[in-house]
Design an enzyme around this catalytic site. Sequence first.
Site, PDB file in Angstrom:
ATOM      1  N   LYS A 214      -5.838  65.694  18.490  1.00 25.48           N
ATOM      2  CA  LYS A 214      -6.009  64.386  19.145  1.00 25.48           C
ATOM      3  C   LYS A 214      -5.643  64.517  20.623  1.00 25.48           C
ATOM      4  CE  LYS A 214      -5.343  59.474  18.129  1.00 25.48           C
ATOM      5  NZ  LYS A 214      -6.769  59.191  17.918  1.00 25.48           N
TER       6      LYS A 214
ATOM      7  N   GLU B 115     -17.564  61.863  11.621  1.00 25.12           N
ATOM      8  CA  GLU B 115     -16.659  60.757  11.925  1.00 25.12           C
ATOM      9  C   GLU B 115     -17.278  59.864  12.982  1.00 25.12           C
ATOM     10  OE1 GLU B 115     -13.076  62.320  13.703  1.00 25.12           O
ATOM     11  OE2 GLU B 115     -14.193  63.791  14.870  1.00 25.12           O
TER      12      GLU B 115
ATOM     13  N   ARG C  49       1.511  64.088  13.398  1.00 25.76           N
ATOM     14  CA  ARG C  49       0.190  64.540  13.863  1.00 25.76           C
ATOM     15  C   ARG C  49       0.212  64.782  15.369  1.00 25.76           C
ATOM     16  NH1 ARG C  49      -5.024  60.748  13.120  1.00 25.76           N
ATOM     17  NH2 ARG C  49      -3.833  59.503  14.623  1.00 25.76           N
TER      18      ARG C  49
END
Length: 352
Positions: free
Chosen positions: A200, A233, A106
């Site tokens: 991210k 989220e 990721r």
Amino acid sequence: MANCNPSSDKKSDEMATLEVESGSDFIVHVFSSSSELLGKLHEKWSSVKKKPYPAMYSSIFGGIILDPAMMVIPIDDHMVHRGHGVFDTAVILDGYLYELDAHLDRFLRSAAKARISSPFPRSTLRSILVQLTAASQCKEGTLRYWLSAGPGNFLLSPAACPTSAFYAVVIDDTISQCKNGVKVITSTIPMKSTLFATMKNVNYLPNVLAIMEAEDKGSFASIWVDEEGFIAEGPNVNVALITKDKELILPSFDKILSGCTAKRLLELAPKLVEQGCLKSVKTANLTVEEAKGVAEMMYVGSTLPILPIIMWDEQPVGDGKVGDLTMALSDLLWHDMVAGPDTQRLCVPYNN
């Protein structure tokens, strides 16, 4: 007029504080040498009995640093002054790195979206992280790592930066299973757009403000709702819900970060379906109205791995107590972290 030639007499910290409070000129100390500065940095850490950061890696220095006073990055690094960087985290538990490969994959996907090239191939990055963790002698905590556009100037474009930079830090911390429920609120801070939410990156100001907003209202954290009214989220965690029909639902990952722990939960939860505890496991869009009618709710994240939510916007979730299915899911993830398969856990060799 400011005094550009301060005398050699050193004022005490108390006198300096008094001067600031009274509005008079504050005399700034000039460090005359690197050794004097290093001494000041060591002074900061000399009273700390247990070092929270036992080891750091810096591609700028070209190695592992064990002295916390030297765990620094250049101020002209584009990650610092432009936010051009990505990061990820893996848990260290009982001498193992949990799901390092999933997090590293990721991490590199985020770097590609941020248009940052790694100074090393994936295999080297992985090797550095394993060696760093071993050098730290830390058996419980987190391993956090960053890829930045690198140092070189204070311009907007990183085109003139010589190379990207890779940093990593081992954080000594206690990792334990969360069993008590928390209160949350619906955040009024706008959530990130899809591009930045699914990457991210280090631009966490919205996340910080969302946490601060929750804390101001006596809650643990918050929940974002997207522009279509669907549950998204938390500030740095995913959300999972269990309906009254015993369906486990996680919000779709198309507009939010695909949490490694959340994805692992989706892989493990079918065991509870086989046992007849859950009816189904899926990702789907849920409106706020639908979500507030569920039986159980939880945060899902690397260091939790599950944190029960018992109150949302001052209204109880379900019966307002930690649910049995929430804890069953927590037990599944916790067992996977502590005694999971070799494909999920990487043993770190420790030097005696």
